[in-house]
Write an enzyme that holds these catalytic residues in place. Sequence first.
Site, PDB file in Angstrom:
ATOM      1  CD  GLU A  91      45.869  50.664  45.033  1.00  0.00           C
ATOM      2  OE1 GLU A  91      45.937  51.049  43.852  1.00  0.00           O
ATOM      3  OE2 GLU A  91      45.136  49.707  45.389  1.00  0.00           O
ATOM      4  N   GLY A 106      36.211  53.473  42.166  1.00  0.00           N
ATOM      5  CA  GLY A 106      36.233  53.213  40.731  1.00  0.00           C
ATOM      6  C   GLY A 106      36.088  51.745  40.367  1.00  0.00           C
ATOM      7  CG  ASN A 130      37.508  41.630  43.788  1.00  0.00           C
ATOM      8  OD1 ASN A 130      37.830  41.983  44.899  1.00  0.00           O
ATOM      9  ND2 ASN A 130      36.525  42.203  43.095  1.00  0.00           N
ATOM     10  CD  GLU A 186      41.076  48.387  39.519  1.00  0.00           C
ATOM     11  OE1 GLU A 186      41.627  47.636  40.344  1.00  0.00           O
ATOM     12  OE2 GLU A 186      40.874  49.603  39.751  1.00  0.00           O
TER      13      GLU A 186
HETATM   14  N1  B3K Z   1      42.204  48.622  45.375  1.00  0.00           N
HETATM   15  C1  B3K Z   1      40.942  49.251  45.124  1.00  0.00           C
HETATM   16  C2  B3K Z   1      40.570  50.266  46.149  1.00  0.00           C
HETATM   17  C3  B3K Z   1      39.873  49.739  47.316  1.00  0.00           C
HETATM   18  C4  B3K Z   1      39.348  50.896  48.151  1.00  0.00           C
HETATM   19  C5  B3K Z   1      38.762  50.463  49.424  1.00  0.00           C
HETATM   20  N2  B3K Z   1      38.191  51.586  50.155  1.00  0.00           N
HETATM   21  C6  B3K Z   1      40.900  49.896  43.777  1.00  0.00           C
HETATM   22  C7  B3K Z   1      42.208  50.187  43.158  1.00  0.00           C
HETATM   23  O1  B3K Z   1      43.003  50.962  43.643  1.00  0.00           O
HETATM   24  O2  B3K Z   1      42.491  49.587  42.165  1.00  0.00           O
HETATM   25 ZN    ZN Z   2      44.687  50.273  42.642  1.00  0.00          ZN
END
Ligand code: B3K
Ligand code: ZN
Length: 868
Positions: A326, A267, A271, A304
């Site tokens: 998460e 999705g 970063n 995010e």
């Molecule tokens: N942290 C990323 C997910 C990365 C997945 C790598 N295979 C998106 C999220 O959970 O916000």
């Molecule tokens: Zn996440």
Amino acid sequence: MNIAANPVVEADQTIYLKDYQKPAFLVDSINLDIQVYADHTIVNAILEMQRQTEGDLVLLGRDLELKSIHLNSQQLTENDYQLDAEQLVIQNAPDRARIETQVVIHPESNTMLEGLYQAGDLFVTQNEPEGFRKITFYPDRPDVLSVFTTRVEADKKYPVLLANGNLIEKGEVDAQRHYAIWQDPTKKPSYLFACVVGDLAVLKDSYVTSEGRNVALEIYAVEKDIPKCHIAMETLKHSMRWDEEHYGLPYDLDNYMIVAVSQFNMGAMENKGLNIFNTSCVLADEEYTTDAAIMRVQSVIAHEYFHNWTGNRITCRDWFQLCLKEGLTVFRDQSFSEDLQSAAVQRIDDVAVLKAHQFPEDSGPLSHPPRPDHFVEINNFYTATVYEKGAEINRMMSTLLGKEKFRAGTDEYFRRHDGQAVTVEDWVAALTAGSGVDLSAFLTWYNQPGTPKLQAHGEYEASTQTYRLSFKQSLKAHPKYPDLKAVPIPVALALFNAETGEQYTLQSEALFENGVKDGVYLFDQDEATIEFSGINAKPVVSLLRNFSAPVNLEFDASDAELAFLMQYETNGFNQWQATQTLLERILLNGHAVESYLQAMKNTVPALVNQDPLLASRIFDVPTEGYLGSRIDQHYSPVDIQEKREALLNTLARELGAFCKETYLSLDPDLQKEFSQAMGVRALKNIMLSLMARQGDTEAFDLAHQQYQNTGNMSERLGALRVLVWNDAPQAESCLQDFYDRFKDEALSLDQWFTVQASHPNATAETIHTLTQHPDYDLGTPNRIRSVSGGLNMNPVNTWSFGVQHYIHLAKYLDEKNPILGSRLLQVLSRWYTLDEPQRSQVQVALETLKPLVKSKNVVETLNSMLNV
Ligand code: B3K
Ligand code: ZN
């Protein structure tokens, strides 16, 4: 020189949580210089490293062509280090080490969408969890935090050059090329590094934080998509305010950028200060995307953004702790979405996802604890269990603590751990310290797999006006986890007077001593009984209100009592849950349909006007996939489908007149709020689909009119679906019209593929035709998913001709994009629950795939799937 291919799984490559060791060296700062050319990219890196503990200096690197390496200005030769496909190791390095490397990489041919890759005319990065090692040699692990300075250089045909942090310089290299230098003031792990090179337009706005910081907000997308970025921008500002108000967390940088990319494996990615988003999670526009997609955009934008604190400022010590960031961030985005629309419906939708994906995952071969204790390929652990069950654990603790104490706990977490890489234990300890309530028992939820079964039994004693409720919890034995323990289960409950429909008040000293507080009972033993006194008649009991714990509830309420709850329960979630429980009994245990139908007739008419969105969910019938996962013995998907279809036909027949009347009386354009209009549209589409079940040509005409007269995608697609799935005479011309209108709008066109792939009578030929279509593209995950996901909406099709589709994709993607390949293969993970001969047929197909795949991702998934 080192060019490593996609690593092959040899020997045992399992990594264990118990083996965690601190890195010997930390990185104070890194200077990166990334020079992008059409057929290669040069990456120069300078790492200022410092010893923290004994051990070798280890730099991880994959698929890198090493041109040179210097240690404290001395060029190293091949004898000075050991290099293999995964790492470069320097033994006996001095305590302070300045490492300079030059490598060449190939984003232009990187189909894995991990590291730096070219997507059409755009170069972007995806580094979580282990992509940074495909850009340069680095201790690419989340417990190494560093200050990043990045110079990006490219041809001027790419005017946009972005990296994390603040732009500190930009200029020309020569007539052809230019550069930009970015510096990120906050220390971060390498998985949060991002850079972008391309020709994009930008939507700008700004936000003033509670601390008075003026933040420049920018959303980058291709020019024609900029008008579709406004909802995302509004949501971003809303999220920033929400996090200040609910968690006391303001934003910490002077800019926040989002870049929309059409080729992306998941999705979005959080970063630091430079989120990269799948277009499907940022572009939102009523004309081109559905209401559901708009809701998803809002939740992912918030998700995010919330990671900035839960994930970025406080990150994970190692990838076993993934659910720390998460699970907490999902819980936060769910709460945010509950504030955006009807909280009950948001909870219904979140629980529906949990039950449809996480529960089956947790009862099959891919079951693992929210915090796993071993893995081969960490990319395989971005699962419903880590995300969704992880969120439920946080929700349980928050339910138990109540708002104020939960906030005191989170305040303590941010106070203690800002700037650190921590563990699940650190989180629970901080919550405990801040709230003053010992939550350590919740660690058990993180450490063991499986969905607990919660059995409840009620008895009423008229002579003493006492109601007794007994609970029992159990977990299915798991071969890898022999010591399963009882978990703390907050049970939110309500008792209703069966005569009047009124709710009993549950605030008494005696109940408090029983452990019932604010309507929540904390059940944390194997068995227990609680008593309610002063109950003057046998009550109707509603358990697990708002789904207060992720468990399978077995409660011996009668069908009549469930029908009562459909009508009188004031908690919208449990009202819905009562319909689902009743339907499950009808579909799986042969209960009579009458009490359900009667309760629908009693409940729905009033609800249609009060809360059309909730009314639309009350029409939910558990999906075939979910029903299949609830059967203990082997089962036949065809049987389930037949029963479900029969039930829907009965419902359509019984409510025929009501559906038509409701359809004609509702008008989304008369609603002021988006969420109200969305509810009306959802309800109208359900009415239409029930009417069309009768083969009613009038329903087809209404659908056709709806298709033609609307500018709204939910309405247009709802109508198209009804026409196509029922093979209405208008279907072909509408499909053609849809294609003509939206052929240049990738997200809308995805829906065109999905609506056909999910046709109940789709065949191998249908799927073949779609995958041969000139607009089908194996390099774009969204397009692949539009067909594969559509197909999987019908388990009967998945388990017949679909098997070859998924096997074929897994084989192809094993080399090109193993992250996606592994994920798609998981669709088949419940093969062993099928009746014969299907079970053996799928098993043979999976066995045949085994020698043909090589990536860790697909091999680990396939091995687990076959090991049942
Ligand atoms: N942290 C990323 C997910 C990365 C997945 C790598 N295979 C998106 C999220 O959970 O916000
Ligand atoms: Zn996440």
